[in-house]
Write a protein that holds these residues in place. Sequence first.
Motif, PDB file in Angstrom:
ATOM      1  N   ASN A   1      15.328 -12.993  23.767  1.00  0.00           N
ATOM      2  CA  ASN A   1      14.492 -13.080  22.564  1.00  0.00           C
ATOM      3  C   ASN A   1      15.005 -14.108  21.578  1.00  0.00           C
ATOM      4  O   ASN A   1      14.211 -14.739  20.871  1.00  0.00           O
ATOM      5  CB  ASN A   1      14.404 -11.705  21.890  1.00  0.00           C
ATOM      6  CG  ASN A   1      13.480 -10.769  22.636  1.00  0.00           C
ATOM      7  OD1 ASN A   1      12.549 -11.197  23.300  1.00  0.00           O
ATOM      8  ND2 ASN A   1      13.755  -9.484  22.554  1.00  0.00           N
TER       9      ASN A   1
ATOM     10  N   ALA B   1      13.901 -17.427  23.042  1.00  0.00           N
ATOM     11  CA  ALA B   1      12.453 -17.528  22.961  1.00  0.00           C
ATOM     12  C   ALA B   1      11.987 -17.764  21.527  1.00  0.00           C
ATOM     13  O   ALA B   1      11.067 -18.552  21.285  1.00  0.00           O
ATOM     14  CB  ALA B   1      11.804 -16.260  23.518  1.00  0.00           C
ATOM     15  N   ALA B   2      12.609 -17.099  20.575  1.00  0.00           N
ATOM     16  CA  ALA B   2      12.221 -17.274  19.171  1.00  0.00           C
ATOM     17  C   ALA B   2      12.386 -18.717  18.731  1.00  0.00           C
ATOM     18  O   ALA B   2      11.522 -19.285  18.041  1.00  0.00           O
ATOM     19  CB  ALA B   2      13.052 -16.345  18.284  1.00  0.00           C
TER      20      ALA B   2
ATOM     21  N   VAL C   1       9.788 -21.061  20.960  1.00  0.00           N
ATOM     22  CA  VAL C   1       8.392 -20.802  20.646  1.00  0.00           C
ATOM     23  C   VAL C   1       8.048 -21.337  19.264  1.00  0.00           C
ATOM     24  O   VAL C   1       6.971 -21.914  19.046  1.00  0.00           O
ATOM     25  CB  VAL C   1       8.077 -19.299  20.748  1.00  0.00           C
ATOM     26  CG1 VAL C   1       6.708 -18.980  20.179  1.00  0.00           C
ATOM     27  CG2 VAL C   1       8.137 -18.852  22.197  1.00  0.00           C
ATOM     28  N   SER C   2       8.948 -21.188  18.314  1.00  0.00           N
ATOM     29  CA  SER C   2       8.703 -21.716  16.971  1.00  0.00           C
ATOM     30  C   SER C   2       8.605 -23.237  16.987  1.00  0.00           C
ATOM     31  O   SER C   2       7.817 -23.831  16.236  1.00  0.00           O
ATOM     32  CB  SER C   2       9.810 -21.261  16.016  1.00  0.00           C
ATOM     33  OG  SER C   2      11.075 -21.738  16.444  1.00  0.00           O
TER      34      SER C   2
ATOM     35  N   ALA D   1       8.777 -16.896  14.448  1.00  0.00           N
ATOM     36  CA  ALA D   1      10.129 -16.678  14.964  1.00  0.00           C
ATOM     37  C   ALA D   1      10.680 -15.340  14.489  1.00  0.00           C
ATOM     38  O   ALA D   1      11.355 -14.630  15.238  1.00  0.00           O
ATOM     39  CB  ALA D   1      11.045 -17.821  14.524  1.00  0.00           C
TER      40      ALA D   1
ATOM     41  N   VAL E   1       9.136 -12.617  16.661  1.00  0.00           N
ATOM     42  CA  VAL E   1       9.716 -12.589  18.009  1.00  0.00           C
ATOM     43  C   VAL E   1      11.109 -11.968  17.976  1.00  0.00           C
ATOM     44  O   VAL E   1      11.481 -11.173  18.847  1.00  0.00           O
ATOM     45  CB  VAL E   1       9.755 -14.003  18.601  1.00  0.00           C
ATOM     46  CG1 VAL E   1      10.467 -14.005  19.951  1.00  0.00           C
ATOM     47  CG2 VAL E   1       8.346 -14.554  18.752  1.00  0.00           C
TER      48      VAL E   1
ATOM     49  N   LEU F   1      10.947  -8.190  17.514  1.00  0.00           N
ATOM     50  CA  LEU F   1      10.518  -7.382  18.652  1.00  0.00           C
ATOM     51  C   LEU F   1      11.691  -6.708  19.337  1.00  0.00           C
ATOM     52  O   LEU F   1      11.514  -5.706  20.041  1.00  0.00           O
ATOM     53  CB  LEU F   1       9.762  -8.258  19.658  1.00  0.00           C
ATOM     54  CG  LEU F   1       8.337  -8.661  19.277  1.00  0.00           C
ATOM     55  CD1 LEU F   1       7.744  -9.551  20.357  1.00  0.00           C
ATOM     56  CD2 LEU F   1       7.464  -7.440  19.050  1.00  0.00           C
TER      57      LEU F   1
ATOM     58  N   SER G   1       5.376  -3.249  22.348  1.00  0.00           N
ATOM     59  CA  SER G   1       5.622  -4.565  21.753  1.00  0.00           C
ATOM     60  C   SER G   1       4.378  -5.093  21.060  1.00  0.00           C
ATOM     61  O   SER G   1       4.458  -5.654  19.959  1.00  0.00           O
ATOM     62  CB  SER G   1       6.085  -5.547  22.834  1.00  0.00           C
ATOM     63  OG  SER G   1       7.287  -5.121  23.428  1.00  0.00           O
TER      64      SER G   1
ATOM     65  N   MET H   1       3.864  -5.980  17.021  1.00  0.00           N
ATOM     66  CA  MET H   1       3.394  -7.260  16.490  1.00  0.00           C
ATOM     67  C   MET H   1       2.205  -7.079  15.559  1.00  0.00           C
ATOM     68  O   MET H   1       2.147  -7.688  14.479  1.00  0.00           O
ATOM     69  CB  MET H   1       3.034  -8.198  17.635  1.00  0.00           C
ATOM     70  CG  MET H   1       4.216  -8.767  18.379  1.00  0.00           C
ATOM     71  SD  MET H   1       3.755 -10.110  19.496  1.00  0.00           S
ATOM     72  CE  MET H   1       2.773  -9.196  20.695  1.00  0.00           C
TER      73      MET H   1
END
Length: 527
Positions: free
Chosen positions: A311, A314-315, A318-319, A345, A348, A351, A464, A468
């Motif tokens: 995570n 990924a944060a 993805v951001s 972010a 994410v 989560l 999840s 969100m």
Amino acid sequence: MARVSGMTWLFVRLKLSLVRGGLRGEVGKQVGFAFSLGAALLAAVAGFGLLSLIRFAPPDVALDLVSAAFAMFAVGWIVVPLMAFGLDETLDPARLALFPLTTRQLATGMLAASATGPWPIASLVALSGGMVALAHGPGAVLLGVPAVVLQFAFCLTASRLVTTALSGVLRTRRGRDLLAVAAVFGVLLFQVPNLLINRGFSGDPTRILASAGDVLRWTPPGLAAHAIADGGLIGVAELIVVAMAVVVLGWLWIAALRHALVRPDASSQGGGSVRRSGRVPFGRFLPDGMLGAVVVKELKYAAREPRGRVNWIAALFVSVVIMFSMRGPDGSAGPGIVVGPACLAAVVIGLQAANSFGIDGRSLWMNAVVFSTPRDLRTDLAGRHLAMAVIGVPLLTLVSVIAALVAGDAAWALAAAPVAWGVLGVAMGVGALTSVTAPYTYPDRLNAFSGAAPGQGGQAFASSFATMLVTGALALPVVLPVLFGLTWWAVLAVPYGVAAAWAGRRIAAGIGFARLPELLTAVSRPT
């Protein structure tokens, strides 16, 4: 042959029995399965409808679009089971290694089981839209049905080949780290067309599509699409080539399956030496007692556990994708290009709080036996949130600064960072509630087939997704004013987030303490 067909039907019934057994007794699992079933139905209808609408495009454009869609389906079937950490946990060959089954029986049974379920059926329905888009005349329809079936078989065999071949590697710690990075880069790869368009990429879309169609023409997905459009003997010849490709993939899969069944499990090797964990560098600044101990434990999880690193990676990535996607072709930008990626972010990262106790697994009982009051559980949650903030706050600050520099106004970072911190606090508060109301088990050995205990995949996804949605709704009072230009409103985001996290912990502690036995059972299921 009769024995093989009987074993195939047995695998299908076993798959259905596992699904039914996983739905008995627990409302959370039933809700998760219903949500997954609804999503599969929506995907089937949307996919079939979109592919069918291609029929109204010019014939050459329609053919290239369907070829690209078939290729994307094949790539999705290969990549998604690896990136999703367990799209179908009932297909791990290691679970069947000790049964007296021949490789042929095992392969046919696993192939049939992989085609059983709502999502495989949704894929088949969506692929049928390609026949509607390209078939003109009875002959094309007669070839379209086997073309769609062969394309579906190609997706299944390619997916099983890749997951079986990589299952041994993905049981090792190094393989899990590699998978985490590959998953992030896979998401980035799918965003490349969007990034090119937003960055002002100039080019004729029709010409680009035609070039892609020329490349895909001689691949199995492209041949299946051309067989529907061409018809006649040419179409039959193309289907024969696709069938041969499926047979070759099946042979390779059986070879990989045979090798996987006799290969030792690398995740259980490596000797018996014990590596002593060092001190956290800033451990002397942490509070004493239970709170400090929980913080140190969570920081070590984040540093050493691949599941804890996914995570965080990924944060960040993805951001970055959202950051460039929101920037217009002419370089125009607004507060949204800074606040949006930072808040995403934060969501994410938050989560991870949606299943705080899952990573502890069976060892949670050592905490449960010493929790004498809800206050103890609240302190445990506070330590987990503090550890997340120790890593998350600097990371969100970095994302905000980078987004502001990309947008061309570094001052926007002063508003984006506090808002992201507040959203993180809201996510932690919501996650505390889902951690005690919808907990699930993390597998001890994460591989390509398992991201939760069998039967809990839908529950994990629903938990999840709900986190969100609720986080987004509760964060609107501090995010929307900043997006509309009231940057001074950002000073209220941090107190708002702290209050949300405190309220979530307080409510969750009361609920969780009352159902500690159920909580321990939910995170301790065999995997």
